[in-house]
Design a protein around this motif. Structure first.
Motif, PDB file in Angstrom:
ATOM      1  N   GLN A  32      40.838  35.112  36.648  1.00 28.14           N
ATOM      2  CA  GLN A  32      40.798  36.359  37.403  1.00 28.14           C
ATOM      3  C   GLN A  32      42.124  37.104  37.307  1.00 28.14           C
ATOM      4  O   GLN A  32      42.167  38.321  37.291  1.00 28.14           O
ATOM      5  CB  GLN A  32      40.466  36.070  38.872  1.00 28.14           C
ATOM      6  CG  GLN A  32      39.033  35.587  39.075  1.00 28.14           C
ATOM      7  CD  GLN A  32      38.733  35.290  40.513  1.00 28.14           C
ATOM      8  OE1 GLN A  32      39.645  35.247  41.340  1.00 28.14           O
ATOM      9  NE2 GLN A  32      37.465  35.056  40.826  1.00 28.14           N
ATOM     10  N   ARG A  35      42.445  38.862  33.909  1.00 22.71           N
ATOM     11  CA  ARG A  35      41.460  39.893  33.609  1.00 22.71           C
ATOM     12  C   ARG A  35      42.123  41.266  33.664  1.00 22.71           C
ATOM     13  O   ARG A  35      42.837  41.590  34.614  1.00 22.71           O
ATOM     14  CB  ARG A  35      40.313  39.834  34.620  1.00 22.71           C
ATOM     15  CG  ARG A  35      39.174  40.778  34.305  1.00 22.71           C
ATOM     16  CD  ARG A  35      38.031  40.610  35.283  1.00 22.71           C
ATOM     17  NE  ARG A  35      38.456  40.902  36.651  1.00 22.71           N
ATOM     18  CZ  ARG A  35      37.639  40.845  37.705  1.00 22.71           C
ATOM     19  NH1 ARG A  35      36.383  40.468  37.535  1.00 22.71           N
ATOM     20  NH2 ARG A  35      38.093  41.125  38.910  1.00 22.71           N
ATOM     21  N   GLU A  36      41.895  42.103  32.663  1.00 26.31           N
ATOM     22  CA  GLU A  36      42.483  43.429  32.608  1.00 26.31           C
ATOM     23  C   GLU A  36      41.713  44.390  33.521  1.00 26.31           C
ATOM     24  O   GLU A  36      40.486  44.343  33.592  1.00 26.31           O
ATOM     25  CB  GLU A  36      42.473  43.947  31.165  1.00 26.31           C
ATOM     26  CG  GLU A  36      43.358  43.151  30.224  1.00 26.31           C
ATOM     27  CD  GLU A  36      43.386  43.729  28.836  1.00 26.31           C
ATOM     28  OE1 GLU A  36      42.698  44.768  28.641  1.00 26.31           O
ATOM     29  OE2 GLU A  36      44.060  43.178  27.961  1.00 26.31           O
ATOM     30  N   LEU A  37      42.471  45.223  34.197  1.00 27.73           N
ATOM     31  CA  LEU A  37      41.894  46.175  35.145  1.00 27.73           C
ATOM     32  C   LEU A  37      42.411  47.573  34.848  1.00 27.73           C
ATOM     33  O   LEU A  37      43.550  47.748  34.402  1.00 27.73           O
ATOM     34  CB  LEU A  37      42.245  45.790  36.586  1.00 27.73           C
ATOM     35  CG  LEU A  37      41.741  44.438  37.088  1.00 27.73           C
ATOM     36  CD1 LEU A  37      42.307  44.134  38.464  1.00 27.73           C
ATOM     37  CD2 LEU A  37      40.220  44.393  37.125  1.00 27.73           C
ATOM     38  N   ASP A  38      41.566  48.549  35.096  1.00 30.35           N
ATOM     39  CA  ASP A  38      41.969  49.947  35.051  1.00 30.35           C
ATOM     40  C   ASP A  38      42.271  50.407  36.469  1.00 30.35           C
ATOM     41  O   ASP A  38      41.584  50.015  37.434  1.00 30.35           O
ATOM     42  CB  ASP A  38      40.865  50.820  34.452  1.00 30.35           C
ATOM     43  CG  ASP A  38      40.696  50.565  32.958  1.00 30.35           C
ATOM     44  OD1 ASP A  38      41.674  50.114  32.335  1.00 30.35           O
ATOM     45  OD2 ASP A  38      39.591  50.816  32.431  1.00 30.35           O
ATOM     46  N   VAL A  64      32.326  47.406  40.877  1.00 29.46           N
ATOM     47  CA  VAL A  64      33.193  47.415  39.701  1.00 29.46           C
ATOM     48  C   VAL A  64      34.665  47.212  40.066  1.00 29.46           C
ATOM     49  O   VAL A  64      35.511  47.144  39.175  1.00 29.46           O
ATOM     50  CB  VAL A  64      33.042  48.735  38.918  1.00 29.46           C
ATOM     51  CG1 VAL A  64      31.657  48.857  38.329  1.00 29.46           C
ATOM     52  CG2 VAL A  64      33.359  49.935  39.815  1.00 29.46           C
ATOM     53  N   GLY A  65      35.011  47.129  41.351  1.00 31.60           N
ATOM     54  CA  GLY A  65      36.405  46.944  41.712  1.00 31.60           C
ATOM     55  C   GLY A  65      36.604  47.063  43.199  1.00 31.60           C
ATOM     56  O   GLY A  65      35.662  46.929  43.997  1.00 31.60           O
ATOM     57  N   GLN A  85      41.279  49.702  41.755  1.00 32.36           N
ATOM     58  CA  GLN A  85      41.310  48.894  40.538  1.00 32.36           C
ATOM     59  C   GLN A  85      39.877  48.547  40.162  1.00 32.36           C
ATOM     60  O   GLN A  85      39.139  47.985  40.979  1.00 32.36           O
ATOM     61  CB  GLN A  85      42.137  47.619  40.745  1.00 32.36           C
ATOM     62  CG  GLN A  85      43.623  47.866  40.920  1.00 32.36           C
ATOM     63  CD  GLN A  85      44.405  46.579  41.125  1.00 32.36           C
ATOM     64  OE1 GLN A  85      43.838  45.542  41.456  1.00 32.36           O
ATOM     65  NE2 GLN A  85      45.719  46.637  40.913  1.00 32.36           N
ATOM     66  N   VAL A  86      39.518  48.909  38.949  1.00 26.84           N
ATOM     67  CA  VAL A  86      38.151  48.674  38.471  1.00 26.84           C
ATOM     68  C   VAL A  86      38.209  47.866  37.182  1.00 26.84           C
ATOM     69  O   VAL A  86      39.267  47.745  36.536  1.00 26.84           O
ATOM     70  CB  VAL A  86      37.400  50.009  38.233  1.00 26.84           C
ATOM     71  CG1 VAL A  86      37.252  50.782  39.530  1.00 26.84           C
ATOM     72  CG2 VAL A  86      38.125  50.855  37.200  1.00 26.84           C
ATOM     73  N   ILE A  87      37.088  47.303  36.817  1.00 22.59           N
ATOM     74  CA  ILE A  87      36.995  46.477  35.615  1.00 22.59           C
ATOM     75  C   ILE A  87      37.342  47.317  34.382  1.00 22.59           C
ATOM     76  O   ILE A  87      36.968  48.486  34.287  1.00 22.59           O
ATOM     77  CB  ILE A  87      35.586  45.879  35.485  1.00 22.59           C
ATOM     78  CG1 ILE A  87      35.265  45.015  36.717  1.00 22.59           C
ATOM     79  CG2 ILE A  87      35.439  45.065  34.217  1.00 22.59           C
ATOM     80  CD1 ILE A  87      33.838  44.532  36.768  1.00 22.59           C
ATOM     81  N   ASP A  88      38.080  46.700  33.484  1.00 20.52           N
ATOM     82  CA  ASP A  88      38.477  47.391  32.255  1.00 20.52           C
ATOM     83  C   ASP A  88      37.241  47.875  31.503  1.00 20.52           C
ATOM     84  O   ASP A  88      36.277  47.127  31.316  1.00 20.52           O
ATOM     85  CB  ASP A  88      39.297  46.433  31.376  1.00 20.52           C
ATOM     86  CG  ASP A  88      39.763  47.109  30.086  1.00 20.52           C
ATOM     87  OD1 ASP A  88      39.938  48.328  30.109  1.00 20.52           O
ATOM     88  OD2 ASP A  88      39.936  46.394  29.079  1.00 20.52           O
ATOM     89  N   THR A  90      35.383  50.457  32.538  1.00 22.25           N
ATOM     90  CA  THR A  90      34.431  51.142  33.415  1.00 22.25           C
ATOM     91  C   THR A  90      34.322  52.605  32.989  1.00 22.25           C
ATOM     92  O   THR A  90      35.326  53.313  32.916  1.00 22.25           O
ATOM     93  CB  THR A  90      34.896  51.068  34.880  1.00 22.25           C
ATOM     94  OG1 THR A  90      35.003  49.695  35.262  1.00 22.25           O
ATOM     95  CG2 THR A  90      33.920  51.771  35.798  1.00 22.25           C
TER      96      THR A  90
END
Length: 253
Positions: A32, A35-38, A64-65, A85-88, A90
């Motif tokens: 976790q 994991r890359e996040l946007d 998604v975040g 912060q959302v999943i890379d 998205t």
């Protein structure tokens, strides 16, 4: 000896289970963390009721975040900046926006991202996204305006229904009653009233007759112009034409 062997076997199994659990938890937390996040910043113009750090972020109903931070805009304190912060990967496009949505009847809100249209192109991370208030918040704002209007109306009614205003109104009613009673007490001559009505009626008849005579005179004048004056003008025109011809002949001679 057999009992001791059983205890050793059980102890070994428990240790292996604990070691496996610790290894799984470590692997899961590391996954976790890696994991890359946007990260995007949603800009709201107004209060964000029921939104806290850790609030859920959804896109088309899918989680998604989450919200990572909330702060005020240093230049305009009426604006609230919410970092999410959302999943890379998205899909959020340039005409997308975020909106607050109520989470049941708990009083909490989550952020619903409307991705926008693909033709505008994706936005990059750390980009500002416009935020919109929820329909419930808009209803509350409208309700506050309605309450203010109702309060103002009640205040005006209280002013109108004050003791001084009520006394003035009673005074007006008393004056009207006095005027009507005075009219009732006045003796009106029936014959005089009848004569006045007859005079008004006769004046109306005379006016009607005069208007009829004026209309008849106008018709007669029109007929005279058509029957007598018109032919006279025609003869005059003919005579003038003959005179002009004679003068031309005389000039030629």
């Amino acid at each position: 000896m057999e009992n001791k062997a059983h205890y050793a076997l059980i102890g070994t199994f428990v240790l292996l289970a604990l070691l496996a659990m610790v290894t799984f938890v470590t692997w899961l937390s590391g996954r976790q963390t890696d994991r890359e996040l946007d990260e995007f910043t949603v800009e709201f113009s107004g209060p964000v009721r029921g939104l806290t750090r850790g609030s859920e972020v959804r896109l088309n109903g899918l989680s998604v975040g989450e919200v990572s931070n909330l702060s005020f805009d240093s230049e305009d304190p009426n604006k609230v900046l919410v970092k999410v912060q959302v999943i890379d990967g998205t899909p959020v496009f340039k005409d997308g926006f975020a909106q607050l949505e109520p989470q049941g009847l708990t009083g909490l809100n989550y952020i619903q991202i409307n991705p926008g249209t693909t033709s505008t192109g994706r936005i990059e991370s750390t980009t500002f996204i416009p935020g919109k208030m929820s329909q419930f918040d808009n209803f509350l704002v409208g309700g506050e305006n309605i309450i203010e209007g109702a309060t103002s109306a009640i205040r005006r009614i209280n002013v109108l229904m004050s003791e001084d205003a009520i006394n003035d109104f009673h005074g007006i009613l008393d004056n009207l009653n006095q005027i009507t009673s005075n009219l009732t007490d006045v003796d009106v001559d029936a014959e005089l009233l009848e004569d006045v009505l007859k005079a008004v009626e006769q004046a109306a008849k005379d006016t009607s007759v005069a208007a009829l005579k004026i209309e008849t005179s106008a018709i007669d004048f029109d007929n005279m112009m058509k029957s007598e004056v018109g032919p006279l003008f025609n003869k005059a025109n003919g005579t003038i034409g003959q005179l002009s011809t004679t003068l031309e002949n005389y000039s030629t001679l």
